[in-house]
Design an enzyme around this catalytic site. Sequence first.
Site, PDB file in Angstrom:
ATOM      1  N   PRO A  10       9.016  -9.993 -10.535  1.00 31.82           N
ATOM      2  CG  PRO A  10       8.753 -11.094  -8.513  1.00 31.82           C
ATOM      3  CD  PRO A  10       9.656 -10.153  -9.240  1.00 31.82           C
ATOM      4  CG  ASN A  11       3.743 -12.410 -10.370  1.00 32.90           C
ATOM      5  OD1 ASN A  11       3.539 -13.447 -10.992  1.00 32.90           O
ATOM      6  ND2 ASN A  11       4.097 -12.395  -9.097  1.00 32.90           N
ATOM      7  NE  ARG A  18       0.419  -8.862 -10.422  1.00 34.08           N
ATOM      8  CZ  ARG A  18       1.452  -8.351  -9.780  1.00 34.08           C
ATOM      9  NH1 ARG A  18       2.341  -7.615 -10.420  1.00 34.08           N
ATOM     10  NH2 ARG A  18       1.601  -8.546  -8.499  1.00 34.08           N
ATOM     11  CE1 TYR A  23       0.598  -3.737  -8.988  1.00 32.72           C
ATOM     12  CE2 TYR A  23      -0.841  -5.642  -9.207  1.00 32.72           C
ATOM     13  CZ  TYR A  23       0.081  -4.923  -8.493  1.00 32.72           C
ATOM     14  OH  TYR A  23       0.503  -5.368  -7.261  1.00 32.72           O
ATOM     15  CG  ASN A  72       7.804  -2.436  -9.908  1.00 28.18           C
ATOM     16  OD1 ASN A  72       7.888  -2.982  -8.810  1.00 28.18           O
ATOM     17  ND2 ASN A  72       6.649  -2.102 -10.458  1.00 28.18           N
ATOM     18  CB  ALA A  75       6.438 -10.120  -4.809  1.00 25.61           C
ATOM     19  CD  GLU A  96      11.600   0.846  -3.615  1.00 27.27           C
ATOM     20  OE1 GLU A  96      12.311   1.597  -2.898  1.00 27.27           O
ATOM     21  OE2 GLU A  96      10.838  -0.015  -3.150  1.00 27.27           O
ATOM     22  CG  HIS A  98       6.768   0.009  -5.608  1.00 31.13           C
ATOM     23  ND1 HIS A  98       7.059  -1.322  -5.766  1.00 31.13           N
ATOM     24  CD2 HIS A  98       7.732   0.519  -4.811  1.00 31.13           C
ATOM     25  CE1 HIS A  98       8.149  -1.606  -5.089  1.00 31.13           C
ATOM     26  NE2 HIS A  98       8.584  -0.504  -4.496  1.00 31.13           N
ATOM     27  NE  ARG A 105      -1.825  -3.220  -3.469  1.00 36.33           N
ATOM     28  CZ  ARG A 105      -1.275  -4.062  -4.335  1.00 36.33           C
ATOM     29  NH1 ARG A 105      -0.210  -3.683  -5.034  1.00 36.33           N
ATOM     30  NH2 ARG A 105      -1.782  -5.261  -4.525  1.00 36.33           N
TER      31      ARG A 105
HETATM   32  C1  DQA Z   1       4.337  -3.542  -7.054  1.00 30.18           C
HETATM   33  C2  DQA Z   1       3.825  -3.636  -5.623  1.00 30.18           C
HETATM   34  C3  DQA Z   1       4.253  -4.939  -4.973  1.00 30.18           C
HETATM   35  O1  DQA Z   1       3.776  -5.009  -3.628  1.00 30.18           O
HETATM   36  C4  DQA Z   1       3.696  -6.118  -5.737  1.00 30.18           C
HETATM   37  O2  DQA Z   1       4.161  -7.333  -5.186  1.00 30.18           O
HETATM   38  C5  DQA Z   1       3.975  -6.046  -7.197  1.00 30.18           C
HETATM   39  C6  DQA Z   1       3.922  -4.757  -7.881  1.00 30.18           C
HETATM   40  C7  DQA Z   1       3.808  -2.288  -7.798  1.00 30.18           C
HETATM   41  O3  DQA Z   1       4.360  -1.965  -8.833  1.00 30.18           O
HETATM   42  O4  DQA Z   1       2.849  -1.649  -7.332  1.00 30.18           O
HETATM   43  O5  DQA Z   1       4.134  -7.075  -7.854  1.00 30.18           O
HETATM   44  O6  DQA Z   1       5.750  -3.452  -7.034  1.00 30.18           O
END
Ligand code: DQA
Length: 139
Positions: A10-11, A18, A23, A72, A75, A96, A98, A105
């Site tokens: 998501p997002n 964003r 990011y 990835n 959230a 995985e 990120h 964080r």
């Molecule tokens: C994320 C880190 C997560 O905590 C966050 O909710 C994201 C992006 C990252 O790529 O750094 O949406 O996965």
Amino acid sequence: MKKIAILNGPNLNLLGVREPGIYGSQSFEEYFEVLKKIFPNIELTYFQSNIEGELVSKIQEIGFDYDGIVMNPAAYTHTSVAIRDAISAVKTPVVEVHISNISKREAFRHHSYVSAVAVGTIAGLGMKGYELAIRYFVD
Ligand code: DQA
């Protein structure tokens, strides 16, 4: 030809727009074109969803066929037992990724449900993390 899928949660459809301080300013669509040029001999596919169940279904759909999944979960990393269970149910190994360093964080980002069922985790290296994860499967 090896088949590798990138799954974004998501997002991440808002990458580039964003919180660019965290990011970066590149959209994933732009970066995906770069990845395809770096790995011309890999069949790369990309799927993004804001919906947990769609991500679970995608893992089930490709998880007995693909050579690797770079995921990835965004959230859902910190909340989703369903995504964790889907990864452990399928055969295809998952790396995985990120973009940000989740350990640096907020405390709620420190725990990942996915890490225990992933081959490994890359965090904090920006978009480059996706390239490094693909490289793991290629090598
Ligand atoms: C994320 C880190 C997560 O905590 C966050 O909710 C994201 C992006 C990252 O790529 O750094 O949406 O996965």
